[in-house]
Design an enzyme around this catalytic site. Structure first.
Site, PDB file in Angstrom:
ATOM      1  N   ASN A 270      -4.065 -13.396  -4.476  1.00 23.08           N
ATOM      2  CA  ASN A 270      -4.276 -13.023  -5.877  1.00 23.08           C
ATOM      3  C   ASN A 270      -3.296 -11.957  -6.363  1.00 23.08           C
ATOM      4  O   ASN A 270      -2.909 -11.951  -7.533  1.00 23.08           O
ATOM      5  CB  ASN A 270      -5.716 -12.569  -6.105  1.00 23.08           C
ATOM      6  CG  ASN A 270      -6.114 -11.383  -5.250  1.00 23.08           C
ATOM      7  OD1 ASN A 270      -5.610 -11.196  -4.140  1.00 23.08           O
ATOM      8  ND2 ASN A 270      -7.032 -10.573  -5.750  1.00 23.08           N
TER       9      ASN A 270
ATOM     10  N   SER B 298     -11.644 -12.457   2.077  1.00 19.94           N
ATOM     11  CA  SER B 298     -13.068 -12.731   1.981  1.00 19.94           C
ATOM     12  C   SER B 298     -13.852 -12.055   3.098  1.00 19.94           C
ATOM     13  O   SER B 298     -13.300 -11.693   4.143  1.00 19.94           O
ATOM     14  CB  SER B 298     -13.317 -14.236   2.038  1.00 19.94           C
ATOM     15  OG  SER B 298     -13.045 -14.732   3.342  1.00 19.94           O
TER      16      SER B 298
ATOM     17  N   GLU C 161     -10.435  -4.669   3.320  1.00 13.88           N
ATOM     18  CA  GLU C 161     -10.744  -4.653   1.888  1.00 13.88           C
ATOM     19  C   GLU C 161     -11.215  -6.055   1.551  1.00 13.88           C
ATOM     20  O   GLU C 161     -10.423  -6.990   1.492  1.00 13.88           O
ATOM     21  CB  GLU C 161      -9.511  -4.248   1.077  1.00 13.88           C
ATOM     22  CG  GLU C 161      -9.839  -3.819  -0.353  1.00 13.88           C
ATOM     23  CD  GLU C 161      -9.763  -4.972  -1.322  1.00 13.88           C
ATOM     24  OE1 GLU C 161     -10.860  -5.503  -1.676  1.00 13.88           O
ATOM     25  OE2 GLU C 161      -8.665  -5.360  -1.719  1.00 13.88           O
TER      26      GLU C 161
ATOM     27  N   CYS D  23     -10.552  -8.837  -6.505  1.00 15.36           N
ATOM     28  CA  CYS D  23     -11.680  -8.367  -5.707  1.00 15.36           C
ATOM     29  C   CYS D  23     -12.469  -7.300  -6.450  1.00 15.36           C
ATOM     30  O   CYS D  23     -13.689  -7.204  -6.320  1.00 15.36           O
ATOM     31  CB  CYS D  23     -11.195  -7.836  -4.363  1.00 15.36           C
ATOM     32  SG  CYS D  23      -9.925  -6.568  -4.506  1.00 15.36           S
TER      33      CYS D  23
ATOM     34  N   GLU E  85      -7.123   2.490   1.091  1.00 13.84           N
ATOM     35  CA  GLU E  85      -5.714   2.292   0.810  1.00 13.84           C
ATOM     36  C   GLU E  85      -5.357   3.116  -0.415  1.00 13.84           C
ATOM     37  O   GLU E  85      -6.220   3.609  -1.127  1.00 13.84           O
ATOM     38  CB  GLU E  85      -5.426   0.812   0.582  1.00 13.84           C
ATOM     39  CG  GLU E  85      -5.736  -0.051   1.795  1.00 13.84           C
ATOM     40  CD  GLU E  85      -5.363  -1.497   1.587  1.00 13.84           C
ATOM     41  OE1 GLU E  85      -4.196  -1.843   1.831  1.00 13.84           O
ATOM     42  OE2 GLU E  85      -6.244  -2.269   1.186  1.00 13.84           O
TER      43      GLU E  85
END
Length: 497
Positions: free
Chosen positions: A168, A245, A266, A300, A477
């Site tokens: 993405n 995921s 993440e 996300c 992050e």
């Protein structure tokens, strides 16, 4: 920007882009895969293949990890921090020099509107700029042990880092992990998603042009099973950064457990946007629209749950639906308001969620259908969709859809809104729109999320630590916390008298 649009128009007309890499980037150069096999990459805006790339294997991963280990021990860990910073700063400048080509490739490969891809490339340059300035400022502490002892700590690079990059935000996610890893003195093996391989390869080449020693940053392309899985279980990897995921993240953790490899995860999100009746209505409307419809909702941290006070619910949702229906849909390279989803598989997944919701009798305020580019009749598109008055136990409230689907939950007051926001398996981000400073910060403290936005969704930048709680993963992050993720702390104590 005229050069970007000219290039975009040319690529769109030809249906392909010349000069894209078709090999892995290992040891400072492009190399053919060991199996000499290739996969096709598809343009989501047309659903047609536009290029091919190497299908990596465990042998390719092994070559890349060995290259990274050799570079770590012989060159990079002992390179002066200030010199590492100079290389990363040059990389930042080169990313901007190549902005047009990188942005067009990113849009073509992922499907996102060109203006969003331009922002992503600028963000990648900013990530390298930020961590370039941090290289020589990563310092330890001293400990007060008394006059007869001396104690201090140092931050050491963890070693070879593996980066599993999602489809993405290919260049953004690559940069936010690779830049701090290199700044800390680590070496890198990256595996981009099989649907968006190119900008990670191009980024590795740019780093080489900036002066990064051979083998410090390597990229292996291919499918998850053939290239990603061997990377996560490789004994030569010291740290794994994974974005994706929950299910795949669980498999990554299991693979990492064999060698007790460090992991930063993440994962998914089902992030709430709380809108209270004292909010700035226009600001909240714009924020909610961007939170769910940017990149066709494939984020996300998308604000996929609107939790709104009952007093403003009806008018607010009606205006949201009106604005969603006015979004211009089209191929990403034509700079639409709203682009395609990344793949046929993702389109099917999104459609399935909405169809099950419709069958359950929930109200679809707008959207809810598969569609195509109005100009060509092609591509993988899904209408901007709003599901009104959803219930807490509805599938579309509890599960991540990863598409342009907003679910609306009605709250009686701020306390009820907080209850609804926290009634979720995820804990990535949350948004709050209110005119009350007190209520905003009380809610921000009480919401279980790694990051909270107040009166502007997606506020902040590379400076702000990012990561989730619960099933959204762990570790951080971005920011200086992101730099520490690639370090191991060594404590030293000595008797001196």
């Amino acid at each position: 920007m005229q050069d970007i649009d000219k290039l975009a128009a040319s690529v769109l007309a030809e249906g392909r882009m010349e000069g894209l890499p078709d090999g892995h980037f290992i040891g400072g150069k492009y190399v053919r895969g060991s199996a000499n096999a290739f996969l096709e990459s598809f343009d989501p805006g047309t659903a047609a293949a536009f290029a091919s790339f190497s299908a990596g294997t465990a042998d390719d991963v092994d070559q890349a990890v060995n290259s990274a280990r050799d570079a770590f021990f012989t060159v990079w860990r002992d390179t002066a921090p200030a010199e590492r910073g100079r290389i990363l700063q040059r990389a930042s400048a080169l990313i901007l020099e190549n902005l047009a080509r990188l942005a067009v490739v990113e849009s073509l490969d992922s499907g996102k509107p060109l203006q969003e891809a331009i922002g992503d490339v600028r963000g990648a340059a900013r990530a390298f700029e930020y961590y370039a300035g941090a290289c020589d400022k990563l310092q330890g502490d001293s400990f007060p042990l008394g006059s007869r002892h001396f104690g201090y700590s140092i931050h050491e690079p963890v070693g070879v880092t593996a980066h599993i990059i999602p489809w993405n935000y290919p260049i953004s996610t690559a940069a936010r992990g690779i830049a701090p890893a290199l700044a800390a003195g680590c070496t890198v093996v990256a595996k981009p998603a099989e649907t968006t391989p190119f900008t990670a390869l191009m980024l590795a080449e740019i780093l080489s042009q900036a002066g990064l020693p051979d083998g410090v940053c390597n990229v292996v392309t291919g499918r998850g099973a053939e290239a990603g899985a061997p990377l996560t279980r490789h004994p030569g990897v010291d740290h794994i950064t994974f974005t994706g995921s929950v299910a795949t993240g669980q498999r990554v953790m299991q693979a990492a457990s064999v060698e007790v490899t460090r992991v930063l995860l993440e994962l998914g999100g089902k992030s709430p946007v709380i809108v209270l009746d004292d909010c700035d209505r226009e600001s909240a409307l714009q924020g909610v629209m961007g939170a769910i419809f940017e990149n066709a909702g494939q984020i996300c941290s998308a604000g996929s749950r609107l939790v709104i006070e009952r007093g403003i619910h009806g008018d607010f949702v009606a205006e949201l639906a009106k604005r969603a229906e006015s979004l211009k849909i089209g191929h990403g390279l034509r700079r639409p308001d709203f682009g395609p989803v990344n793949s046929a598989l993702q389109l099917e997944r999104i459609s399935g969620f909405v169809e099950r919701t419709r069958e359950a009798g929930r109200q679809i305020a707008t959207g809810g259908e598969v569609c195509t580019d109005p100009e060509t009749g092609k591509g993988w598109f899904y209408q901007p969709t709003i599901i009104d008055a959803a219930q807490p136990d509805d599938e579309v409230v509890r599960e991540e859809i990863f598409g342009p689907v907003l679910t609306v939950q009605v709250a009686e007051d701020a306390d009820h809104a907080l209850e609804l926001a926290n009634d979720c398996q995820y804990g990535l981000v949350a948004g709050i729109y209110t005119g009350s400073f007190d209520r905003a910060h009380r809610l921000a403290r009480a919401i279980d999320a790694g990051q909270v936005f107040i009166n502007e969704y997606f506020a902040g930048g590379i400076e702000v630590p990012f990561g989730g709680n619960r099933r959204s993963g762990f570790g951080r992050e971005k920011g200086l916390e992101g730099l520490k993720s690639y370090c191991k702390t060594k404590s030293i104590a000595a008797r001196i008298g």
